[in-house]
Design a protein around this motif. Structure first.
Motif, PDB file in Angstrom:
ATOM      1  N   LEU A   1       0.915  -1.270  -0.018  1.00 30.72           N
ATOM      2  CA  LEU A   1       0.055  -0.097   0.065  1.00 30.72           C
ATOM      3  C   LEU A   1       0.873   1.295   0.137  1.00 30.72           C
ATOM      4  CD1 LEU A   1      -2.854  -1.222   2.534  1.00 30.72           C
ATOM      5  CD2 LEU A   1      -2.962  -0.885   0.056  1.00 30.72           C
ATOM      6  N   TRP A   2       1.850   1.059   0.781  1.00 37.20           N
ATOM      7  CA  TRP A   2       2.720   2.484   0.890  1.00 37.20           C
ATOM      8  C   TRP A   2       3.678   2.538  -0.558  1.00 37.20           C
ATOM      9  CZ3 TRP A   2       2.300   6.097   3.655  1.00 37.20           C
ATOM     10  CH2 TRP A   2       1.973   6.290   5.066  1.00 37.20           C
ATOM     11  N   VAL A   3       4.138   1.569  -1.063  1.00 36.60           N
ATOM     12  CA  VAL A   3       4.734   1.577  -2.430  1.00 36.60           C
ATOM     13  C   VAL A   3       3.728   2.131  -3.443  1.00 36.60           C
ATOM     14  CG1 VAL A   3       5.610   0.375  -4.374  1.00 36.60           C
ATOM     15  CG2 VAL A   3       6.469  -0.366  -2.070  1.00 36.60           C
ATOM     16  N   VAL A   4       2.649   1.925  -3.460  1.00 35.03           N
ATOM     17  CA  VAL A   4       1.728   2.241  -4.452  1.00 35.03           C
ATOM     18  C   VAL A   4       1.224   3.620  -3.991  1.00 35.03           C
ATOM     19  CG1 VAL A   4      -0.678   1.978  -5.699  1.00 35.03           C
ATOM     20  CG2 VAL A   4       0.531  -0.050  -5.073  1.00 35.03           C
ATOM     21  N   PHE A   5       1.213   3.894  -3.040  1.00 36.43           N
ATOM     22  CA  PHE A   5       0.863   5.543  -2.472  1.00 36.43           C
ATOM     23  C   PHE A   5       2.142   6.424  -3.171  1.00 36.43           C
ATOM     24  CE2 PHE A   5       2.658   8.628   0.686  1.00 36.43           C
ATOM     25  CZ  PHE A   5       1.373   9.740   0.279  1.00 36.43           C
ATOM     26  N   VAL A   6       3.256   6.066  -3.284  1.00 36.93           N
ATOM     27  CA  VAL A   6       4.371   6.829  -3.633  1.00 36.93           C
ATOM     28  C   VAL A   6       4.120   6.813  -5.070  1.00 36.93           C
ATOM     29  CG1 VAL A   6       6.813   6.811  -3.781  1.00 36.93           C
ATOM     30  CG2 VAL A   6       5.951   6.419  -1.497  1.00 36.93           C
ATOM     31  N   ILE A   7       3.924   5.844  -5.764  1.00 35.58           N
ATOM     32  CA  ILE A   7       3.828   5.680  -7.074  1.00 35.58           C
ATOM     33  C   ILE A   7       2.716   6.706  -7.759  1.00 35.58           C
ATOM     34  CG2 ILE A   7       3.119   4.306  -9.431  1.00 35.58           C
ATOM     35  CD1 ILE A   7       4.524   1.977  -7.879  1.00 35.58           C
ATOM     36  N   MET A   8       1.653   6.585  -6.908  1.00 34.13           N
ATOM     37  CA  MET A   8       0.268   7.433  -7.370  1.00 34.13           C
ATOM     38  C   MET A   8       0.801   8.899  -7.124  1.00 34.13           C
ATOM     39  SD  MET A   8      -1.931   5.726  -8.521  1.00 34.13           S
ATOM     40  CE  MET A   8      -2.496   3.951  -8.535  1.00 34.13           C
ATOM     41  N   LEU A   9       1.432   9.410  -5.960  1.00 35.94           N
ATOM     42  CA  LEU A   9       1.822  10.574  -5.759  1.00 35.94           C
ATOM     43  C   LEU A   9       2.982  11.030  -6.637  1.00 35.94           C
ATOM     44  CD1 LEU A   9       1.952  13.048  -3.667  1.00 35.94           C
ATOM     45  CD2 LEU A   9       3.889  11.918  -2.535  1.00 35.94           C
TER      46      LEU A   9
ATOM     47  N   LEU B   1      -6.289  14.372 -11.868  1.00 33.29           N
ATOM     48  CA  LEU B   1      -7.325  13.902 -10.960  1.00 33.29           C
ATOM     49  C   LEU B   1      -7.491  12.622 -10.441  1.00 33.29           C
ATOM     50  CD1 LEU B   1     -10.177  16.070 -12.026  1.00 33.29           C
ATOM     51  CD2 LEU B   1      -8.805  16.722  -9.811  1.00 33.29           C
ATOM     52  N   ILE B   2      -7.446  11.698 -11.350  1.00 33.84           N
ATOM     53  CA  ILE B   2      -7.267  10.333 -11.145  1.00 33.84           C
ATOM     54  C   ILE B   2      -6.383   9.675 -10.203  1.00 33.84           C
ATOM     55  CG2 ILE B   2      -7.267   7.902 -12.284  1.00 33.84           C
ATOM     56  CD1 ILE B   2      -8.523   9.163 -14.776  1.00 33.84           C
ATOM     57  N   THR B   3      -5.068  10.147 -10.688  1.00 37.04           N
ATOM     58  CA  THR B   3      -3.896   9.521  -9.659  1.00 37.04           C
ATOM     59  C   THR B   3      -4.218  10.181  -8.446  1.00 37.04           C
ATOM     60  OG1 THR B   3      -2.443  11.074 -10.948  1.00 37.04           O
ATOM     61  CG2 THR B   3      -2.516   8.755 -11.341  1.00 37.04           C
ATOM     62  N   THR B   4      -4.622  11.589  -8.501  1.00 35.83           N
ATOM     63  CA  THR B   4      -4.522  12.351  -7.008  1.00 35.83           C
ATOM     64  C   THR B   4      -5.701  11.505  -6.131  1.00 35.83           C
ATOM     65  OG1 THR B   4      -4.273  14.342  -8.050  1.00 35.83           O
ATOM     66  CG2 THR B   4      -5.217  14.519  -5.909  1.00 35.83           C
ATOM     67  N   PHE B   5      -6.855  11.237  -6.590  1.00 32.38           N
ATOM     68  CA  PHE B   5      -7.655  10.506  -5.598  1.00 32.38           C
ATOM     69  C   PHE B   5      -7.030   9.360  -5.507  1.00 32.38           C
ATOM     70  CE2 PHE B   5     -11.128  13.123  -7.840  1.00 32.38           C
ATOM     71  CZ  PHE B   5     -11.588  13.426  -6.648  1.00 32.38           C
ATOM     72  N   ALA B   6      -6.357   8.569  -6.194  1.00 36.47           N
ATOM     73  CA  ALA B   6      -5.916   7.353  -5.844  1.00 36.47           C
ATOM     74  C   ALA B   6      -4.630   7.405  -4.718  1.00 36.47           C
ATOM     75  CB  ALA B   6      -5.114   6.542  -6.925  1.00 36.47           C
ATOM     76  N   THR B   7      -3.689   8.465  -4.776  1.00 35.67           N
ATOM     77  CA  THR B   7      -2.879   8.870  -3.931  1.00 35.67           C
ATOM     78  C   THR B   7      -3.504   8.917  -2.374  1.00 35.67           C
ATOM     79  OG1 THR B   7      -1.818  10.076  -5.421  1.00 35.67           O
ATOM     80  CG2 THR B   7      -1.024  10.558  -3.162  1.00 35.67           C
TER      81      THR B   7
END
Ligand code: RET
Length: 279
Positions: free
Chosen positions: A33-41, A67-73
């Motif tokens: 979850l943390w790795v994907v958070f960083v990728i999305m950010l 907007l899509i990746t911001t929501f995912a972040t």
């Protein structure tokens, strides 16, 4: 009056629960979850930088994609810090044929933050595709409403207590998904075919990519949340791979390819004018 003067009501039937067990996130899930958070950010920052490099009138796809990746972040942040989840109470077996009655049940962690994310980001992804193809308003509306129905009934399915509830909602969600596929394949392709060749081709490939990818979500759901054959961590990792492909990879592909085809069209026209001028 003492408590003994109150007549007791008819005895409450007792259901003795067997020891419940919890299916929940582990270390691998949290790390993912943390790795994907960083990728999305990072993707959101990159998309923003890309948006600034084009004039405002040409930023529609950049804005939608950012907007899509911001929501995912935000959603991955919530899930990584241990928020945005709750436990679904699943009743495995109720036995009423002996005394005391027993119930066998299990609690499985459901990350509802995903569904909040999807309810906003999947309509935005559809808008990206719809604008690329130049789809008509009615088809866009049908696709987006079907999408919201899909995500909401998917959420109800995830919290279904019995198999009937779970797979009942799941069936509705799958039917709604088929409506989306229909709109993309029939209405989308029809609209895209009236555009220039490079846009029609881009829509065919990125739309095909989307349909293959999106079809994997209900499969992951069915194995994970549905049949509970996968651990919560395995499910998190599977969704992580799909989410990175469906949001950042989709976004970079769309923005780069669209910029290239727009350049090609502009180049074509200016070239044409030059020749006219020369004549
Ligand atoms: C659920 C379960 C119920 C049946 C269906 C589903 C479909 C989900 C989809 C999700 C797509 C998500 C994307 C996220 C981007 O990062 C709700 C899993 C059909 C298609 C593209």
């Amino acid at each position: 009056p003492t408590s003994s003067s109150f007549p007791s009501a008819s005895p409450i039937p007792t259901i003795i629960p067997t020891q419940p067990y919890y299916e929940k996130i582990g270390e691998a899930g949290t790390k993912t979850l943390w790795v994907v958070f960083v990728i999305m950010l990072l993707s959101s920052l990159a998309f923003t930088a890309m948006a600034w490099r084009v004039p405002v009138q040409k930023r529609l796809f950049h804005v939608i994609t950012t907007l899509i990746t911001t929501f995912a972040t935000i959603s991955y942040f919530a899930m990584a810090i241990g928020d945005g989840n709750s436990y679904a109470h699943i009743v495995i077996k109720e036995a009423h044929n002996h005394v005391p009655d027993t119930v066998e049940h299990v609690f499985r962690q459901v990350f509802w933050a995903r569904y909040i994310d999807w309810s906003v980001t999947t309509p935005l992804l559809l808008l990206d595709l719809a604008f690329l193809a130049g789809m008509d308003g009615a088809s866009i509306l049908v696709a987006i409403v079907a999408d919201v129905i899909m995500v909401l009934t998917g959420l109800f399915a995830a919290f279904g207590k019995t198999d009937g509830q779970k797979w009942g909602y799941y069936t509705i969600a799958c039917l709604a998904y088929l409506v989306i596929v229909y709109q993309l394949v029939i209405s989308g392709r029809r609209a895209a075919s009236t555009k220039d060749n490079s846009t029609a081709k881009l829509f065919a490939s990125i739309g095909g990519f989307t349909i293959i990818l999106w079809t994997l979500y209900p499969i992951v759901w069915g194995i994970g949340d549905g049949a509970r054959k996968w651990s919560v961590d395995a499910e998190i990792i599977a969704y992580a791979v799909l989410d990175v492909l469906a949001k950042p990879v989709f976004g970079f592909w769309l923005l780069f390819a669209h910029a290239k085809s727009a350049e090609a069209i502009e180049g074509f026209w200016s070239h044409g004018l030059d020749r006219e001028g020369a004549l």
